[in-house]
Design a protein around this motif. Sequence first.
Motif, PDB file in Angstrom:
ATOM      1  N   GLY A  11     -17.257  42.091   2.178  1.00 11.24           N
ATOM      2  CA  GLY A  11     -16.970  40.562   1.762  1.00 11.24           C
ATOM      3  C   GLY A  11     -16.641  39.919   0.661  1.00 11.24           C
ATOM      4  O   GLY A  11     -15.944  38.858   0.423  1.00 11.24           O
ATOM      5  N   VAL A  17     -21.682  37.222  -6.968  1.00 16.05           N
ATOM      6  CA  VAL A  17     -21.409  36.253  -5.476  1.00 16.05           C
ATOM      7  C   VAL A  17     -22.154  37.159  -4.459  1.00 16.05           C
ATOM      8  O   VAL A  17     -23.206  36.523  -3.928  1.00 16.05           O
ATOM      9  CB  VAL A  17     -19.840  36.295  -5.314  1.00 16.05           C
ATOM     10  CG1 VAL A  17     -19.921  35.488  -3.851  1.00 16.05           C
ATOM     11  CG2 VAL A  17     -19.132  35.625  -6.385  1.00 16.05           C
ATOM     12  N   ARG A  20     -26.040  36.683  -5.149  1.00 15.65           N
ATOM     13  CA  ARG A  20     -26.376  35.491  -4.840  1.00 15.65           C
ATOM     14  C   ARG A  20     -26.381  35.189  -3.382  1.00 15.65           C
ATOM     15  O   ARG A  20     -27.529  34.487  -2.907  1.00 15.65           O
ATOM     16  CB  ARG A  20     -25.515  34.572  -5.557  1.00 15.65           C
ATOM     17  CG  ARG A  20     -25.901  33.085  -5.453  1.00 15.65           C
ATOM     18  CD  ARG A  20     -25.042  31.988  -5.978  1.00 15.65           C
ATOM     19  NE  ARG A  20     -25.738  30.951  -6.180  1.00 15.65           N
ATOM     20  CZ  ARG A  20     -26.450  30.250  -7.192  1.00 15.65           C
ATOM     21  NH1 ARG A  20     -26.552  30.877  -8.307  1.00 15.65           N
ATOM     22  NH2 ARG A  20     -27.194  29.074  -7.027  1.00 15.65           N
ATOM     23  N   ALA A  21     -25.634  35.680  -2.808  1.00 14.42           N
ATOM     24  CA  ALA A  21     -25.779  35.534  -1.378  1.00 14.42           C
ATOM     25  C   ALA A  21     -27.073  36.299  -0.473  1.00 14.42           C
ATOM     26  O   ALA A  21     -27.734  35.727   0.264  1.00 14.42           O
ATOM     27  CB  ALA A  21     -24.489  36.156  -0.526  1.00 14.42           C
TER      28      ALA A  21
ATOM     29  N   GLU B  31     -32.329  29.443 -13.345  1.00 11.88           N
ATOM     30  CA  GLU B  31     -32.002  28.296 -12.475  1.00 11.88           C
ATOM     31  C   GLU B  31     -32.981  27.141 -12.170  1.00 11.88           C
ATOM     32  O   GLU B  31     -32.758  25.929 -12.192  1.00 11.88           O
ATOM     33  CB  GLU B  31     -31.257  28.715 -11.181  1.00 11.88           C
ATOM     34  CG  GLU B  31     -29.828  28.949 -11.263  1.00 11.88           C
ATOM     35  CD  GLU B  31     -28.953  29.066  -9.943  1.00 11.88           C
ATOM     36  OE1 GLU B  31     -29.664  29.137  -8.914  1.00 11.88           O
ATOM     37  OE2 GLU B  31     -28.013  29.225  -9.810  1.00 11.88           O
ATOM     38  N   ALA B  58     -26.150  23.957  -7.462  1.00  6.64           N
ATOM     39  CA  ALA B  58     -26.428  25.418  -7.002  1.00  6.64           C
ATOM     40  C   ALA B  58     -26.517  25.471  -5.705  1.00  6.64           C
ATOM     41  O   ALA B  58     -26.291  26.737  -5.351  1.00  6.64           O
ATOM     42  CB  ALA B  58     -27.942  25.148  -7.544  1.00  6.64           C
ATOM     43  N   LEU B  61     -22.919  26.768  -4.740  1.00  4.88           N
ATOM     44  CA  LEU B  61     -22.862  28.257  -5.218  1.00  4.88           C
ATOM     45  C   LEU B  61     -23.615  29.006  -4.037  1.00  4.88           C
ATOM     46  O   LEU B  61     -22.724  30.039  -3.751  1.00  4.88           O
ATOM     47  CB  LEU B  61     -23.456  28.390  -6.465  1.00  4.88           C
ATOM     48  CG  LEU B  61     -22.543  27.813  -7.887  1.00  4.88           C
ATOM     49  CD1 LEU B  61     -23.707  28.087  -9.037  1.00  4.88           C
ATOM     50  CD2 LEU B  61     -21.393  28.675  -7.907  1.00  4.88           C
ATOM     51  N   ASP B  62     -24.587  28.669  -3.502  1.00  2.52           N
ATOM     52  CA  ASP B  62     -25.119  29.294  -2.529  1.00  2.52           C
ATOM     53  C   ASP B  62     -24.331  29.314  -1.064  1.00  2.52           C
ATOM     54  O   ASP B  62     -23.965  30.552  -0.734  1.00  2.52           O
ATOM     55  CB  ASP B  62     -26.555  28.768  -2.087  1.00  2.52           C
ATOM     56  CG  ASP B  62     -27.738  29.181  -3.070  1.00  2.52           C
ATOM     57  OD1 ASP B  62     -27.350  30.010  -3.897  1.00  2.52           O
ATOM     58  OD2 ASP B  62     -28.707  28.661  -3.218  1.00  2.52           O
ATOM     59  N   ALA B  65     -21.420  31.592  -1.790  1.00  2.00           N
ATOM     60  CA  ALA B  65     -21.705  32.941  -1.853  1.00  2.00           C
ATOM     61  C   ALA B  65     -21.890  33.478  -0.406  1.00  2.00           C
ATOM     62  O   ALA B  65     -21.618  34.698  -0.138  1.00  2.00           O
ATOM     63  CB  ALA B  65     -23.017  33.135  -2.714  1.00  2.00           C
ATOM     64  N   LEU B  66     -22.739  32.705   0.380  1.00  6.11           N
ATOM     65  CA  LEU B  66     -22.838  33.142   1.632  1.00  6.11           C
ATOM     66  C   LEU B  66     -21.757  33.309   2.539  1.00  6.11           C
ATOM     67  O   LEU B  66     -21.453  34.320   3.343  1.00  6.11           O
ATOM     68  CB  LEU B  66     -23.874  32.033   2.289  1.00  6.11           C
ATOM     69  CG  LEU B  66     -25.267  32.082   2.039  1.00  6.11           C
ATOM     70  CD1 LEU B  66     -26.200  30.929   2.318  1.00  6.11           C
ATOM     71  CD2 LEU B  66     -25.818  33.316   2.466  1.00  6.11           C
ATOM     72  N   ALA B  68     -18.665  34.020   1.314  1.00  8.60           N
ATOM     73  CA  ALA B  68     -17.846  35.161   0.911  1.00  8.60           C
ATOM     74  C   ALA B  68     -18.482  36.472   1.687  1.00  8.60           C
ATOM     75  O   ALA B  68     -17.725  37.366   1.677  1.00  8.60           O
ATOM     76  CB  ALA B  68     -18.167  35.250  -0.475  1.00  8.60           C
ATOM     77  N   PRO B 128     -23.990  38.008 -16.397  1.00 12.17           N
ATOM     78  CA  PRO B 128     -24.174  37.352 -15.142  1.00 12.17           C
ATOM     79  C   PRO B 128     -25.463  36.327 -14.752  1.00 12.17           C
ATOM     80  O   PRO B 128     -25.841  36.361 -13.513  1.00 12.17           O
ATOM     81  CB  PRO B 128     -24.193  38.589 -14.038  1.00 12.17           C
ATOM     82  CG  PRO B 128     -24.646  39.652 -14.983  1.00 12.17           C
ATOM     83  CD  PRO B 128     -24.424  39.503 -16.472  1.00 12.17           C
ATOM     84  N   GLU B 133     -23.757  30.888 -14.810  1.00 10.47           N
ATOM     85  CA  GLU B 133     -22.816  30.252 -13.317  1.00 10.47           C
ATOM     86  C   GLU B 133     -22.956  28.823 -12.907  1.00 10.47           C
ATOM     87  O   GLU B 133     -22.043  28.069 -12.855  1.00 10.47           O
ATOM     88  CB  GLU B 133     -23.063  31.353 -12.287  1.00 10.47           C
ATOM     89  CG  GLU B 133     -23.041  32.795 -12.496  1.00 10.47           C
ATOM     90  CD  GLU B 133     -21.502  33.181 -12.376  1.00 10.47           C
ATOM     91  OE1 GLU B 133     -20.686  32.473 -12.031  1.00 10.47           O
ATOM     92  OE2 GLU B 133     -21.560  34.526 -12.793  1.00 10.47           O
TER      93      GLU B 133
END
Lengths: 69, 152
Positions: A11, A17, A20-21, B31, B58, B61-62, B65-66, B68, B128, B133
């Motif tokens: 995904g 990313v 982070r997920a 962070e 933040a 962004l979480d 990301a989830l 994604a 990174p 970020e």
Amino acid sequence: MTDDDLSTLIGSDDPAVGLRAVGALHRLAEQVEAAHIALARREGWSWEQIGDALGVSRQSVHAKHGKAR
Amino acid sequence: MFERFSPASRAAVTGAVGDARDRGDRRVGTEHLLLAVLREGEAEVLLGATAAQAREAAADLDRRALTAVGVDTAGFTQKGPAAKRKSPAFGSGAKAALSRSLAIAVAAKDKRIEPRHLLLALLERDRPDPVAELFAALGIDPTEARARFLPR
């Protein structure tokens, strides 16, 4: 499997990313775990029953959630 | 090293550890340090962003990301702290930032490490590192921000 297939499968093609997920999911799991273990304790579940439900030992769940900080 | 921290910096570092523990994070990251440093006030003014804005960025962004990776957590709200009794250790990025803040304070001939030194050290973190970020998400250019308050 090509790199493109892998990106579609997971995904996201950006490790920042995706990782982070994973961190966010871990956090979420910890929060859901704490809330529901507290609920189970209030409803009289034993540490052994909770450990079985989570697939861990009674000792490990008690060590982590046993006493209020 | 901690004896060199000013009371505000010490409160920020302690706060970062507490935040990480309550959120269920395995390590204290850069962070956490940024959010805690911003709560000490001085850094908010220097950076031009509030602790609340940084926390929201933040969280956003979480969520992204989830999304994604195909996870929708829109219905989830935290009901209480994660029951981690042990305080998490510092991650390598946070450790590096802490020792860098000491070097920055020494270079500036300041006796103590103030929140602004911590902030400067965090602004030096490159991608990174998650804090880089987060600065980007807040619309902050770290190079520019550092230049803005270095000559003091």
